[in-house]
Design an enzyme around this catalytic site. Structure first.
Site, PDB file in Angstrom:
ATOM      1  N   HIS A   1      84.447  49.688   1.762  1.00 12.44           N
ATOM      2  CA  HIS A   1      83.986  48.653   0.833  1.00 12.44           C
ATOM      3  C   HIS A   1      84.029  47.298   1.545  1.00 12.44           C
ATOM      4  O   HIS A   1      84.656  47.145   2.591  1.00 12.44           O
ATOM      5  CB  HIS A   1      84.882  48.626  -0.398  1.00 12.44           C
ATOM      6  CG  HIS A   1      84.665  49.787  -1.312  1.00 12.44           C
ATOM      7  ND1 HIS A   1      84.856  49.694  -2.668  1.00 12.44           N
ATOM      8  CD2 HIS A   1      84.281  51.060  -1.084  1.00 12.44           C
ATOM      9  CE1 HIS A   1      84.600  50.855  -3.241  1.00 12.44           C
ATOM     10  NE2 HIS A   1      84.253  51.712  -2.289  1.00 12.44           N
TER      11      HIS A   1
ATOM     12  N   GLU B   1      85.484  44.354   0.895  1.00 13.72           N
ATOM     13  CA  GLU B   1      86.788  43.720   1.074  1.00 13.72           C
ATOM     14  C   GLU B   1      87.592  44.413   2.166  1.00 13.72           C
ATOM     15  O   GLU B   1      88.286  43.760   2.949  1.00 13.72           O
ATOM     16  CB  GLU B   1      87.565  43.725  -0.253  1.00 13.72           C
ATOM     17  CG  GLU B   1      86.914  42.904  -1.352  1.00 13.72           C
ATOM     18  CD  GLU B   1      85.865  43.665  -2.170  1.00 13.72           C
ATOM     19  OE1 GLU B   1      85.484  43.154  -3.229  1.00 13.72           O
ATOM     20  OE2 GLU B   1      85.424  44.758  -1.743  1.00 13.72           O
TER      21      GLU B   1
ATOM     22  N   SER C   1      83.199  41.065  -8.339  1.00 13.61           N
ATOM     23  CA  SER C   1      84.584  41.358  -8.727  1.00 13.61           C
ATOM     24  C   SER C   1      85.015  42.663  -8.063  1.00 13.61           C
ATOM     25  O   SER C   1      84.284  43.648  -8.094  1.00 13.61           O
ATOM     26  CB  SER C   1      84.672  41.480 -10.249  1.00 13.61           C
ATOM     27  OG  SER C   1      85.999  41.731 -10.634  1.00 13.61           O
TER      28      SER C   1
ATOM     29  N   CYS D   1      86.514  46.244  -7.112  1.00 13.04           N
ATOM     30  CA  CYS D   1      86.831  47.496  -7.803  1.00 13.04           C
ATOM     31  C   CYS D   1      88.347  47.709  -7.757  1.00 13.04           C
ATOM     32  O   CYS D   1      89.084  46.940  -7.142  1.00 13.04           O
ATOM     33  CB  CYS D   1      86.093  48.660  -7.129  1.00 13.04           C
ATOM     34  SG  CYS D   1      86.697  49.019  -5.462  1.00 13.04           S
TER      35      CYS D   1
END
Length: 143
Positions: free
Chosen positions: A48, A50, A73, A75
């Site tokens: 992902h 981030e 935002s 997960c």
């Protein structure tokens, strides 16, 4: 800060991936690492945005003063990363299309700022409309 995350999201979209970007910054605004959702490109379900930015930043002695900027935002998986490493601040581009774990993070001491950035929202809204199966796979809602 969100501009760098947005650039990463655009790059991911151009590569045929999911348009979510992130970047990790030091308290003084210095960029530590940037990344994007590369699940499709790398065939790695854990990659992902981030996580990609966090890995690119390398080991830090203390994450409490860092800021994670992300176009969407985070997960629950990425929220867990923020919480596990005690990242102090989260800058969210938008949460209209997905609200993730931002409230949980705020309840647990992370300073959360939602920008409600129209660019981030428009990009994600268009992607979800064009690729609903891929989006549902990414957030764990695939049948």
């Amino acid at each position: 800060m969100i501009d760098i995350a947005y650039e990463e999201a655009q790059a991911g979209l151009a590569e045929g991936g999911i348009p979510i970007g992130a970047a990790l910054f030091a308290a003084d605004g210095r960029l530590l690492g940037r990344g994007r959702n590369r699940r499709v490109q790398q065939g790695d379900p854990s990659l992902h945005a981030e996580v990609d930015a966090f890995r690119a930043a390398g080991r830090q002695r203390d994450y409490r003063s860092t800021v994670m900027a992300t176009t969407l935002s985070p997960c629950w998986y990425c929220s867990g990363l923020v919480r596990q490493f005690n990242i102090g601040s989260l800058l969210v581009g938008e949460c209209r299309t997905f609200s993730g774990g931002q409230d949980w993070l705020a309840e647990n001491g992370v300073r959360v700022t939602v920008l409600d950035d129209d660019r981030c929202s428009a990009m994600m809204t268009a992607f979800i409309a064009e690729h609903p199966d891929l989006w549902h796979e990414d957030i764990g809602l695939a049948p």
